[in-house]
Design an enzyme around this catalytic site. Structure first.
Site: not given
Length: 709
Positions: A173, A220, A222, A317
């Site tokens: 993004d 995610d 990371d 979520d």
């Protein structure tokens, strides 16, 4: 021998009899000595059960004792302590009562969630790999550095899954050219868009439009997965055609600010371990597992059926899972650590992340209240309500941290009862809750630490949650930045102001109360009232100063945290000599090794380091940056994309990496926890004293410099 089971009618009869007996215990009034006898009896029973019995039945009995004593305290509180004589008494008294009602409600809901964790096991996949489904792996990113995102993408390449049945996509993004170039070199997909509408949820929804895997695994940027992730989780989807989402734990291989600044990393379970270690497993029993945004797989058809990832909440979520459950889909939890990521590096980022979570759950409670509407079972409603209500602890926590000051400063009687009677009813409620939670949660949350976690955040989540209840549509998604360094120790004065205020008020209150006890306590009733409030205030001083210690940020200068791991390795020198060793830790930039003797190597020397996975060897160029007693620290030379992928395969992607990491930690002990928090409390005073001294000296130095010009 045949297995004996109770029939449904006999079970209902026994439950009904149990409820009647419990009600009799709860509603029977006792005078002081009778209540003390009741308290002693329950303490003795709980001690014997906890000390000498094992198994789930013993835990359920302890839960029952705790519920009875808490409800008995609540009934007594509502019927015998509210005869306030002044408006000041009523103001503080009803405020404290509201906080207690909230706490007992959350306690009961947590017992319901956690009493019977499902402990789901993996389901094997078919032997025929042609029957394995296709999976798209999404790695959404916005402003994180490339080295964080690349590690996740390269580790995902190591998945043990048919190559033609899974694809990896970086969802950028931030629309950054260097990310696109990396993806082309690494052989992973790259998806971007011309806007950032709905943040992470919108990013994923756009990717759904241009991909077609039967399932979507989301990480995610990371969170690095093990190579066995898909093999372990996907079997459940083939077994249950109504399964829409399967979540796995979030594990962090770097310390969060509390662990880092209090020096308790891998000694005390972090704030999130209770949720992923016990609560989610309990939710799974009731088909109420929450989607947590990462380390999860979703069935594409089910996700599209609910309109994609929810965009109406900043906790997209949890709302997505709620929508799935309302539609009749199943959600599941597998308590096996299969991926790990970076925790927030600084207290300010940590607070910002928790504020977003609190706002999002307040949004869900306000606009998508699980207690009303169609599609959920009673158990699912209670699980979702518990999750949402949990984040309203800010105001109650602040009430408890200041409640005794109402008496010490203003003489307000928040209880219309004697101090001894208050303690006779309140102490069993508190002690049984602590004992029961320690038995249930000991591996995942140590005694008293919940108070520190909540105090650190209470002030900062209180106003956002209350404001979101009033205006749920004003909350906005904020990205939690990961990666980075803290170049030097510093004290976060801005974030610490609420802790300093709470600590100062309680210290002043303690002094006032102590003076009153020494010089003005002219009756036993007044003396016991002062002692009770002084004990409560002392507890608040300890918790407030321990929370203050968290604001002392510690230096973190490594580009990437090291993962502790003992792997078979060798070192080869430029002269061709080869030495056996084992790793002590590793990161994407370097590793440490332990040798059997002192090696003839010096800082700056170029070597080749081999890391082994079974019989598989991966060799990397490196440079020695540290030489110690039988220890070496090495930094990798610039690695190619292929070498980085190979390094990830033999380190981060190993199937057992995060399982071993998850298992670390010390056993809960109330006494040890008390000493630990007491020590941290003293640390908070030292930090504040040091920083205040430096602040005053710098101000005087500036003043002196300005007057001598």
């Amino acid at each position: 021998m045949p297995e004996w089971r109770l029939g449904p009618w006999l079970t209902r009869l026994l439950v009904a009899v149990g409820i009647v007996l419990c009600a009799m215990v709860v509603f029977t009034p006792f005078e002081l000595y009778a209540q003390l006898g009741f308290a002693f009896t329950t303490f003795l029973a709980a001690y014997v059960i906890n000390r000498f019995t094992t198994g789930r039945l013993a835990t359920l009995i302890l839960i029952g004792i705790s519920i009875v004593t808490s409800l008995r305290y609540l009934y007594w509180r509502l019927t015998s302590t509210l005869g306030f004589e002044t408006n000041v008494d009523a103001l503080f008294g009803y405020g404290l009562l509201a906080a207690e009602l909230y706490t007992i409600l959350v306690l009961l809901l947590s017992y319901f969630q956690s009493a019977w964790p499902l402990k789901r096991k993996p389901v094997p996949l078919p032997d025929d790999v042609d029957l394995w489904p296709s999976v798209d792996i999404f790695i959404p990113t916005y402003n994180e550095p490339l080295d964080v995102v690349s590690q996740t993408a390269l580790t995902a390449l190591a998945h043990d899954w048919p190559a033609h049945r899974f694809n990896i996509y970086v969802l950028d993004d931030g629309n950054r050219p260097e990310f696109k170039a990396f993806c082309e070199q690494a052989g992973v997909g790259y998806i971007t868009r011309d806007n950032n509408r709905h943040a992470k949820a919108g990013n994923i929804n756009e990717a759904l439009k241009v991909t077609n895997g039967e399932y979507v695994a989301i990480f995610d940027c990371d969170h690095v997965p093990t190579r066995s992730f898909l093999q372990i989780v996907m079997g459940w989807f083939l077994l249950d055609p109504k399964l829409a989402m399967l979540q796995t734990p979030h594990v962090f291989f770097s310390p969060d600010p509390l662990e880092q600044n209090l020096e308790v990393f891998k000694k005390v379970p972090n704030e999130g371990k209770l949720f992923y270690g016990l609560t989610q497993d309990g939710n799974d029993l009731w088909n109420a597992t929450f989607f947590c945004g990462s380390c999860a797989v979703l069935r594409r058809s089910a996700l599209l059926d609910v309109g994609g990832v929810a965009v109406e909440s900043v906790t997209e979520d949890a709302l997505t899972a709620l929508k799935m459950n309302r539609k009749g889909y199943n959600t599941a939890y597998l308590a096996i650590p299969l991926a790990a990521g970076l925790a927030t590096e600084s207290l300010s980022r940590h607070v910002g992340q928790r504020i977003r979570w609190a706002r999002g759950m307040a949004q869900i409670f306000r606009s998508h209240n699980p207690l009303i509407g169609k599609g959920l079972s009673l158990a699912q409603r209670l699980c979702y309500a518990s999750a949402a209500l949990h984040f309203f602890y800010g105001l109650p926590r602040l009430v408890f941290l200041t409640a005794p000051l109402a008496y010490l400063f203003f003489g307000a009687h928040v209880f219309n009862a004697s101090a001894l009677l208050i303690m006779a009813y309140a102490v069993p409620h508190i002690v049984h809750a602590l004992l029961t939670n320690s038995r249930m949660q000991g591996k995942y949350r140590h005694t008293f630490w919940n108070e520190v976690y909540e105090t650190v955040l209470a002030w900062y989540i209180m106003l956002p949650t209350l404001a979101t209840l009033v205006s749920p549509n004003k909350a906005r998604f904020n990205v939690t930045q990961k990666g980075g360094v803290i170049e030097q120790d510093y004290f976060d004065w801005e974030l610490s102001r609420p802790y300093i205020a709470l600590l100062s008020l309680n210290i002043i209150g303690f002094i006032v109360g102590f003076v009153s006890l020494v010089f003005y306590a002219d009756s036993w009733a007044l003396m016991w009232t002062l002692i009770m409030n002084l004990g409560w205030t002392l507890h608040n001083i300890v918790i407030s100063s321990a929370s203050l210690a968290v604001a002392g940020e510690r230096k973190q200068i490594r580009q990437a945290p090291r993962v502790v791991s003992n792997l078979v390795a060798t070192i080869q020198t430029q002269g061709g000599y080869r030495f056996a060793c084992e790793t002590t830790d590793f990161s994407q930039f370097g590793l440490g090794v332990r040798t059997t003797g002192q090696l003839p190597l010096r800082v700056g020397e170029q070597v080749w380091v081999s890391v082994f996975r079974n019989e598989e060897e991966a060799m990397f160029p490196a440079r020695v940056v540290f030489v110690g007693d039988n220890k070496l620290g090495m930094q990798f030379d610039e690695l190619s994309i292929a070498q980085q992928a190979e390094l990830a395969k033999v380190t981060f992607a190993r199937a057992d990496t995060w399982a071993l990491f998850w298992a670390d930690g010390e056993k809960d002990s109330a006494w040890v926890a008390m000493k630990s928090i007491g020590h941290i409390s003293l640390q908070g005073f030292k930090v504040l004293g040091r920083e205040a001294n430096q602040f005053v000296r710098s101000r005087f130095a500036r003043l002196f410099a300005s007057t001598t010009k």
